[in-house]
Write an enzyme that holds these catalytic residues in place. Structure first.
Site, PDB file in Angstrom:
ATOM      1  N   GLU A  19      -1.269   3.668   1.896  1.00 20.79           N
ATOM      2  CA  GLU A  19      -0.188   4.123   1.025  1.00 20.79           C
ATOM      3  C   GLU A  19       0.866   4.996   1.704  1.00 20.79           C
ATOM      4  O   GLU A  19       0.994   6.181   1.400  1.00 20.79           O
ATOM      5  CB  GLU A  19      -0.758   4.871  -0.187  1.00 20.79           C
ATOM      6  CG  GLU A  19      -1.645   4.002  -1.056  1.00 20.79           C
ATOM      7  CD  GLU A  19      -2.090   4.701  -2.346  1.00 20.79           C
ATOM      8  OE1 GLU A  19      -1.914   5.925  -2.457  1.00 20.79           O
ATOM      9  OE2 GLU A  19      -2.611   4.009  -3.232  1.00 20.79           O
ATOM     10  N   GLU A  42      -7.557  -1.171  -3.775  1.00 20.17           N
ATOM     11  CA  GLU A  42      -7.962  -0.152  -4.744  1.00 20.17           C
ATOM     12  C   GLU A  42      -7.522  -0.580  -6.134  1.00 20.17           C
ATOM     13  O   GLU A  42      -6.409  -1.082  -6.311  1.00 20.17           O
ATOM     14  CB  GLU A  42      -7.302   1.212  -4.464  1.00 20.17           C
ATOM     15  CG  GLU A  42      -7.814   1.904  -3.225  1.00 20.17           C
ATOM     16  CD  GLU A  42      -7.135   3.253  -2.999  1.00 20.17           C
ATOM     17  OE1 GLU A  42      -6.608   3.854  -3.960  1.00 20.17           O
ATOM     18  OE2 GLU A  42      -7.129   3.689  -1.835  1.00 20.17           O
TER      19      GLU A  42
HETATM   20  C1  GBH Z   1      -4.740   6.223  -4.565  1.00 14.67           C
HETATM   21  O1  GBH Z   1      -3.465   6.711  -4.746  1.00 14.67           O
HETATM   22  C2  GBH Z   1      -5.335   6.837  -3.337  1.00 14.67           C
HETATM   23  O2  GBH Z   1      -5.283   5.945  -2.246  1.00 14.67           O
HETATM   24  C3  GBH Z   1      -6.718   7.347  -3.526  1.00 14.67           C
HETATM   25  O3  GBH Z   1      -7.071   8.186  -2.468  1.00 14.67           O
HETATM   26  C4  GBH Z   1      -6.820   8.046  -4.856  1.00 14.67           C
HETATM   27  O4  GBH Z   1      -8.009   8.730  -5.039  1.00 14.67           O
HETATM   28  C5  GBH Z   1      -6.639   6.995  -5.910  1.00 14.67           C
HETATM   29  O5  GBH Z   1      -5.421   6.334  -5.751  1.00 14.67           O
HETATM   30  C6  GBH Z   1      -6.676   7.541  -7.339  1.00 14.67           C
HETATM   31  O6  GBH Z   1      -5.626   8.391  -7.551  1.00 14.67           O
HETATM   32  O7  GBH Z   1       2.453   8.308 -13.361  1.00 14.67           O
HETATM   33  O8  GBH Z   1       1.017   7.044 -14.721  1.00 14.67           O
HETATM   34  O9  GBH Z   1       2.696   5.909 -13.485  1.00 14.67           O
HETATM   35  C7  GBH Z   1      -2.816   6.167  -5.852  1.00 14.67           C
HETATM   36  C8  GBH Z   1      -1.596   6.920  -6.178  1.00 14.67           C
HETATM   37  C9  GBH Z   1      -1.574   6.058  -8.465  1.00 14.67           C
HETATM   38  C10 GBH Z   1       0.211   7.382  -7.568  1.00 14.67           C
HETATM   39  C11 GBH Z   1      -0.684   5.693  -9.637  1.00 14.67           C
HETATM   40  C12 GBH Z   1       1.087   6.994  -8.700  1.00 14.67           C
HETATM   41  C13 GBH Z   1       1.221   6.365 -10.965  1.00 14.67           C
HETATM   42  C14 GBH Z   1       0.663   6.921 -12.230  1.00 14.67           C
HETATM   43  N1  GBH Z   1      -0.825   6.421  -7.295  1.00 14.67           N
HETATM   44  N2  GBH Z   1       0.325   6.700  -9.857  1.00 14.67           N
HETATM   45  S1  GBH Z   1       1.794   7.040 -13.543  1.00 14.67           S
END
Ligand code: GBH
Length: 480
Positions: free
Chosen positions: A176, A384
Site C-alpha cells: 500500500e 487483503e
Molecule cells: C490495510 O490498510 C493494511 O495493509 C493493514 O495493515 C491493516 O491492518 C488493514 O488494512 C486494516 O485496516 O473511510 O470507510 O472509506 C487498509 C487501509 C482501508 C484505508 C480502507 C482506507 C477506507 C475506509 N485502508 N480505508 S472509509
C-alpha cells in the site's frame, strides 16, 4: 442443477481448483519482541511509543507475540486448512540498521522457521518485504527521499530472494504505497507522522515506485528459481448503480471514476502507483496541479501479479451529456457529441457499516476487480480483505461473529462474479489471521478469524474461523 451450484455455500461460485485460499498479516502488527535478539528500531517502534499517537497509548511492543508463538499460530493455520500465508518481514529485524552489511542471525533464524513450518504443513508462504516498518535510522537520514534508502531496500530484497527463493515462490515488494504516503507523510496519523504537502507526498509514492522496480530487478538477478513478484495496492474502487441499462453508462462511469485522478482521490487511488509500475506510464498528475512523472519506463520491470487490498468502494452512476458541437457538418446537421460524467451516489442513513464504520460494499469485489484486470492484465491476488467487528468472548467461551461470516459471504460471492466475467483471480488472503495491532486504532479493532486475549495471549478461533475452514474444504480442491 448447474455444475457450479453448491448446496452448502449457495452464494459462492466459480472458484477454480487452483485458487489460493489464505490469510494475511504484517510483522509490526503481530510479532512483538520489538527490541529483542538484536532487532533494530523501526519508525513504528518510535511512533507508537510516543504518547498520544495511538488509541489508548497502545504499542506493538508485544502485539500478538508471534515472535515467540509462531509455532502455535502456524499449527492453527494448518487446522484452518489455508494453503497460503501472506506475512511480512521486518526489515530492521533482518538488517538492524537498514544497510545490508550487518545481518541479524536471530532474524534469519526466525523467518527461516516461519517459512519451514509453513511448508511442513503445505502452506505456501507469501512474503511481503515492506509493510511500513522502515528502519528508524534510515528515516533519520532522509527516509524515502534519500536514494540510499532505495539502494538499501533493493539490497535487502535481493538478500531475501537469494536466501528464500529455494523455498518461497511469491513475494510482494511494498504494501500500500498509497497509505504509506498519505497516512504517514501527509495526514500524519501513521509513522513517521509527517505533514508534507501534496507535491512532496506524491514524491514519496514516486520514490516507492523506484524502490519497487529496483527491488524487482535485484531479486530476479539472484533468485535460485522462477519467483513470482508483485506488490499490494489499495485505493477506491467503484461499482455501477445499475447494469441494466443497455448502454451500460453506469458501468463506464464507475470505471472512469475509479481511475481518474482528482483532488478528492489522489491520496487513495490505484493508478497513481500501478500505472507507473505496471503500464510504465504516469497517472495524469496535471489534473491535480503536478508534473507527470517522466521516468516511468524505468519503473516497470515485468511482474507476475498485482495484489489488491480491498475493503470498500463507492457506488457511481452516469450522467450523460449530449451536446451539439459548436460547428456543423457539410450537410448542415449538428455534430452530436455525447459524454459521461460519473456521479458518486450518496450513502443513505443506516447504510451498513463495520465496527470501524467502513461501509459494506461487496459489489466492489466484482466490478472493481474487473476494472483492475481490464486495465492491468495481470493475475490478481486479493492480498487483503476483511473487517473489524466488536468481537468478544461469549458466556459459552466462544466468539460468535455472524457479521464477519455474512460480510465474507457477500464479498466472496461478488468475487466469484468477477471470475465468471473473466477476471483472473489467483487467490484470496483474508485480513487477518489473528486479531492484531491495528495501527493508530491500537487493539480496539479486531480483524481476526482468531480472537486474541491480549492478557493471556490465548488464541480462540471465532465462528468465522470454522466457517472459512468449511469454505476452503469445499472449494480448495487444489491440495486433494
Ligand atoms: C490495510 O490498510 C493494511 O495493509 C493493514 O495493515 C491493516 O491492518 C488493514 O488494512 C486494516 O485496516 O473511510 O470507510 O472509506 C487498509 C487501509 C482501508 C484505508 C480502507 C482506507 C477506507 C475506509 N485502508 N480505508 S472509509
Amino acid at each position: 442443477m448447474n455444475e457450479h451450484e453448491n448446496l452448502k455455500f449457495p452464494w459462492l461460485k466459480n472458484f477454480p481448483a487452483n485458487f489460493k485460499w489464505g490469510t494475511a498479516s504484517s510483522a509490526y502488527q503481530v510479532e512483538g519482541a520489538y527490541n529483542e535478539d538484536g532487532k533494530g528500531a523501526s519508525i513504528w517502534d518510535t511512533f507508537s511509543n510516543i504518547p498520544g499517537n495511538i488509541n489508548n497509548n497502545e504499542t506493538g511492543n508485544t502485539a500478538c507475540d508471534q515472535y515467540h508463538r509462531y509455532k502455535e499460530d502456524i499449527e492453527l493455520m494448518h487446522q484452518l486448512g489455508i494453503d497460503s500465508y501472506r506475512f511480512s518481514i521486518s526489515w530492521p529485524r533482518l538488517f538492524p540498521d537498514g544497510r545490508p552489511d550487518h545481518i541479524n542471525p536471530h532474524g534469519v533464524k526466525f523467518y527461516n522457521s516461519i517459512v519451514d513450518d509453513c511448508r511442513r504443513f503445505d502452506i505456501e508462504p507469501i512474503i511481503t518485504l515492506f509493510h511500513w516498518d522502515l528502519p528508524q535510522i534510515l528515516e533519520d537520514q532522509g527516509g524515502w527521499f534519500n536514494p540510499q534508502t532505495i539502494d538499501y531496500f533493493s539490497a535487502y530484497a535481493a538478500w531475501v530472494s537469494e536466501h528464500f527463493s529455494d523455498r518461497v515462490t511469491y513475494y510482494c515488494t511494498i504494501n500500500e504505497p498509497q497509505i504509506i504516503s498519505n497516512l504517514g507523510y501527509h495526514i500524519g496519523v501513521h509513522a513517521p507522522g509527517k505533514h508534507l504537502d501534496k507535491e512532496r507526498t506524491v514524491e514519496i509514492i514516486h520514490q516507492l515506485a523506484h524502490a519497487h522496480s529496483k527491488a524487482v530487478k535485484a531479486m530476479r538477478a539472484v533468485a535460485k528459481k522462477d519467483i513470482k513478484i508483485g506488490f499490494a495496492s489499495t485505493g477506491n474502487l467503484c461499482y455501477p448503480s445499475t447494469t441494466k441499462s443497455s448502454s451500460n453508462d453506469d458501468m463506464e462511469a464507475a470505471r472512469i471514476a475509479t481511475f481518474t485522478t482528482t483532488e478528492d482521490n489522489w491520496m487513495f487511488c490505484h493508478q497513481i502507483f500501478c500505472d507507473a509500475v505496471v503500464l510504465g506510464k504516469s497517472a495524469d498528475l496535471r489534473s491535480i496541479g503536478l508534473e507527470n512523472w517522466n521516468d516511468c519506463d524505468e519503473l516497470c520491470p515485468p511482474i507476475d501479479f498485482i495484489g489488491i487490498n480491498a475493503y470498500n468502494g463507492h457506488e457511481v452512476r452516469a450522467r450523460r451529456i449530449d451536446s451539439s458541437a459548436p460547428f456543423s457538418s457539410n450537410d448542415g446537421s449538428a455534430n452530436q457529441m455525447s459524454y459521461i460524467i460519473p456521479e458518486f451516489v450518496e450513502r443513505g442513513p443506516g447504510f451498513p457499516r463495520t465496527a470501524l464504520k467502513w461501509p459494506i460494499t461487496p459489489e466492489m469485489m466484482n466490478y472493481g476487480m474487473r476494472f483492475i484486470y481490464d486495465r492491468y492484465h495481470l493475475p490478481i491476488f486479493i492480498c487483503e480483505n476483511g473487517l473489524s467487528c466488536n468481537d468478544s468472548l461469549f458466556l459459552d467461551g466462544k466468539v460468535h461473529d455472524p457479521n464477519r461470516i455474512d460480510f465474507l459471504t457477500r464479498y466472496l460471492s461478488e468475487l466469484g462474479k468477477a471470475i465468471e466475467a473473466g477476471a483472473v483471480i489467483a487467490g484470496y488472503m483474508h485480513w487477518s489471521f489473528t486479531d492484531n495491532f491495528e495501527w493508530h486504532s491500537g487493539y480496539d479493532e479486531r480483524f481476526g478469524l482468531v480472537y486474541v486475549d491480549y492478557q493471556s495471549q490465548k488464541r480462540i478461533p471465532k465462528d468465522s474461523f470454522w466457517w472459512y475452514k468449511d469454505v476452503i474444504e469445499e472449494f480448495g480442491h487444489s491440495r486433494h
